[in-house]
Write a protein that holds these residues in place. Structure first.
Motif, short mmCIF file in Angstrom:
data_model
loop_
_atom_site.label_atom_id
_atom_site.label_comp_id
_atom_site.label_asym_id
_atom_site.label_seq_id
_atom_site.Cartn_x
_atom_site.Cartn_y
_atom_site.Cartn_z
N GLU A 227 0.87 -1.10 0.02
CA GLU A 227 0.32 -0.18 -0.14
C GLU A 227 0.73 1.62 -0.16
OE1 GLU A 227 -2.90 1.42 -0.52
OE2 GLU A 227 -4.00 0.53 0.95
N MET A 228 0.92 2.29 -1.13
CA MET A 228 1.19 3.54 -0.77
C MET A 228 0.61 4.64 0.22
SD MET A 228 3.31 2.31 -3.05
CE MET A 228 4.51 3.95 -2.99
N MET A 229 1.43 4.97 1.52
CA MET A 229 0.66 6.02 2.15
C MET A 229 1.64 7.06 2.56
SD MET A 229 -0.45 2.26 4.95
CE MET A 229 -2.22 3.68 4.90
N LYS A 230 0.93 8.06 2.97
CA LYS A 230 1.70 9.43 3.32
C LYS A 230 1.96 9.76 4.55
CE LYS A 230 0.99 13.93 2.15
NZ LYS A 230 1.33 13.88 0.79
N TYR A 231 3.04 9.67 5.06
CA TYR A 231 2.79 9.74 6.05
C TYR A 231 3.49 11.56 6.58
CZ TYR A 231 7.00 9.78 10.36
OH TYR A 231 7.67 9.79 10.97
#
Ligand code: SF4
Ligand code: SF4
Length: 241
Positions: A227-231
């Motif tokens: 999953e691509m997740m914004k930190y």
């Protein structure tokens, strides 16, 4: 030597050999308990971002001090991870990989800047160049997040990764593991991500050092294990719990 002659000597502040006040590096408290420092006055010249961060840390300390509380019992930073997925191949961020070279920042003529040491040397970008430069963003804030419990070990993410940063292999000690990755991981400053054991006994190892954050692994994975997740990192402000 006192680098801050406006600080009156009879305040009782202890200064170090560089003429800066002796401070607690965490709380910014000086040797006079109710005096706190931040910015260049604290630990010497740095940039404005550091000065603002110092201001926040000192404000937290002052808030705790006024309440008679332990200055080291401080609220920690907040972190969030938010999915960037909008569909199988759509993301909330621009995931295309750019191979554009970095633009050099234009500067004033050297003969002029050498004559006047107070002159601002960097002229900055014009608007189109600034926009182009900003579009080279590496999306360092968008992270690949792996859920090992749903991975079926099909290796599809391995096949599609343009940087060969994903390897499914037997676990081992770090030196051995680094050498056995599809692209050997020789930057020791970058930790490897090693998953818990998968059903076949292998582990998934990712070398973040070479990841482009392109999202192809997450697009390809049939089980959404990538999953691509914004930190987001948020430092605390004074008075926050
Ligand atoms: S984001 Fe791109 S470069 Fe990074 S692991 Fe996934 S496929 Fe590879
Ligand atoms: S594509 Fe997904 S399910 Fe297949 S190995 Fe990679 S993470 Fe696991």
């Amino acid at each position: 030597m006192n680098a801050f002659p406006f600080i009156e000597g009879d305040l009782g502040l202890t200064m170090n050999d560089h003429g800066l006040p002796v401070l607690d590096r965490t709380t910014h408290q000086s040797t006079v308990p109710h005096i706190f420092f931040g910015g260049d006055a604290a630990f010497g010249p740095k940039n404005v971002i550091t000065a603002v961060a110092h201001g926040h840390e000192a404000a937290i300390s002052i808030d705790l001090f006024c309440q008679g509380r332990d200055l080291h019992d401080r609220p920690g930073p907040a972190h969030t991870l938010v999915s960037q997925k909008m569909g199988m191949q759509d993301w909330l961020y621009d995931s295309s990989v750019s191979v554009d070279k970095r633009h050099a920042v234009p500067t004033v003529d050297r003969a002029k800047s050498l004559r006047d040491r107070l002159i601002e040397v960097e002229l900055g970008f014009d608007k189109p160049t600034a926009n182009h430069e900003a579009s080279r963003c590496l999306n360092c804030d968008v992270q690949t997040v792996f859920t090992y419990s749903t991975c079926i070990e099909c290796d599809a993410c391995v096949d599609i990764c343009p940087e060969m940063c994903i390897t499914f292999t037997d676990n081992g000690d770090e030196d051995d593991l680094r050498a056995r990755l599809l692209a050997p991981a020789d930057n020791r400053e970058q930790d490897l991500y090693v998953s818990p054991p998968l059903p076949t006994g292998r582990v998934m190892v990712k070398d973040e050092n070479v990841c482009l954050h392109c999202g192809l692994c997450a697009e390809r994975c049939p089980t959404s294990s990538w999953e691509m997740m914004k930190y987001t990192y948020k430092s605390r402000a004074a008075g926050e719990k």
